[in-house]
Design an enzyme around this catalytic site. Sequence first.
Site, short mmCIF file in Angstrom:
data_model
loop_
_atom_site.label_atom_id
_atom_site.label_comp_id
_atom_site.label_asym_id
_atom_site.label_seq_id
_atom_site.Cartn_x
_atom_site.Cartn_y
_atom_site.Cartn_z
N THR A 38 0.74 -1.28 -0.06
CA THR A 38 0.05 -0.16 0.03
C THR A 38 0.76 1.23 0.03
OG1 THR A 38 -2.08 -1.12 1.12
CG2 THR A 38 -1.77 1.10 1.27
N ASP A 54 -3.33 3.21 -4.09
CA ASP A 54 -3.23 2.44 -4.96
C ASP A 54 -4.07 1.08 -4.83
OD1 ASP A 54 -1.60 1.53 -2.68
OD2 ASP A 54 -1.17 -0.11 -3.92
N ARG A 56 -3.10 -2.43 -5.20
CA ARG A 56 -2.49 -3.68 -5.40
C ARG A 56 -2.78 -4.34 -3.94
NH1 ARG A 56 3.52 -4.43 -7.17
NH2 ARG A 56 2.59 -4.35 -9.23
N LYS A 70 -8.81 0.37 -1.71
CA LYS A 70 -8.61 0.79 -0.54
C LYS A 70 -9.13 1.81 0.21
CE LYS A 70 -4.14 -1.48 -1.91
NZ LYS A 70 -2.77 -1.25 -1.86
N GLY A 84 -2.32 -2.32 5.52
CA GLY A 84 -2.05 -3.34 6.49
C GLY A 84 -2.66 -4.44 5.86
N SER A 166 3.40 1.11 2.93
CA SER A 166 4.96 0.74 2.37
C SER A 166 5.53 1.56 1.62
CB SER A 166 5.18 -0.50 1.93
OG SER A 166 3.87 -0.67 0.76
N SER A 206 3.24 -1.70 -3.55
CA SER A 206 2.05 -1.00 -4.24
C SER A 206 2.08 -0.98 -5.85
CB SER A 206 2.29 0.63 -3.88
OG SER A 206 2.65 0.63 -2.34
#
Length: 269
Positions: A38, A54, A56, A70, A84, A166, A206
């Site tokens: 993320t 994003d 993914r 998300k 997370g 991340s 991501s």
Amino acid sequence: MVNNANTAKSGFNFENFARNKALEAKGAKPPKATSTGTTIVGVIYKGGVCLGADTRATEGPIVADKNCEKIHYIAPNIYCCGAGTAADTEFTTNLISSQIELHSLATGRQPRTVTVMTMLKQMLFKYQGQIGAALVVGGFDATGSHLYTVYPHGSTDKLPYVTMGSGSLAAMSVFESQWRPDMTREEAIAIVSEAIEAGIFNDLGSGSNVDVCVIEKDSTDYLRNYRRPNERSVKERQYKYARGTTAILKESIQSLVQVTEGDAMDISL
């Protein structure tokens, strides 16, 4: 009469904690949870707040979902980005969305962003980080536009622009270099999209597309797949080889079906 022994308990259950620890000590590996890896961001501009994420979702080194959502609904004027563990962010935001709707009905007023933030931080603190949800909460209420970050252990920040996940460092580099106060709606969407793309291209957790949510006083626009920086294009070269290009070193033909004598199968209708 209800048997209390068979009544399901609400909330999380940690009864198998000791058993799982013993199994891990013997070499058993626990199942991997689907993580959102993320990059999520938020920015306050003149007249509202803009959130971005994003799309993914990862499961270890595997991309489990290329186009997940998300940015979660909390209330008509409040949305929340989650990073997370995917299940934790999904169910935590659903739970708080339900509670804030009941709160709004009980008070007869539009819910406030600070109320959502307080509910989230109290719930996450109660579970001492066991719920892997890192959140960015944005909304517009009677007191104006607000933007908060909520960490998995319950700590919070209130800032004019935030990043989490991340890919947060890559996204923050865009905000630190380009953000300015009192931006227009178009400028806010552009800087949020660029920050998410920075996370997509510089962080392996991501990827895929850019989702944007714009919240203003009287409207909320959820721009699903606002940008698609990873569209699959036509390959520049074709990798097709003529039959016989690769030599056959060994050939083996096996019969995989065994035919036995007996009554023929009835195929009549």
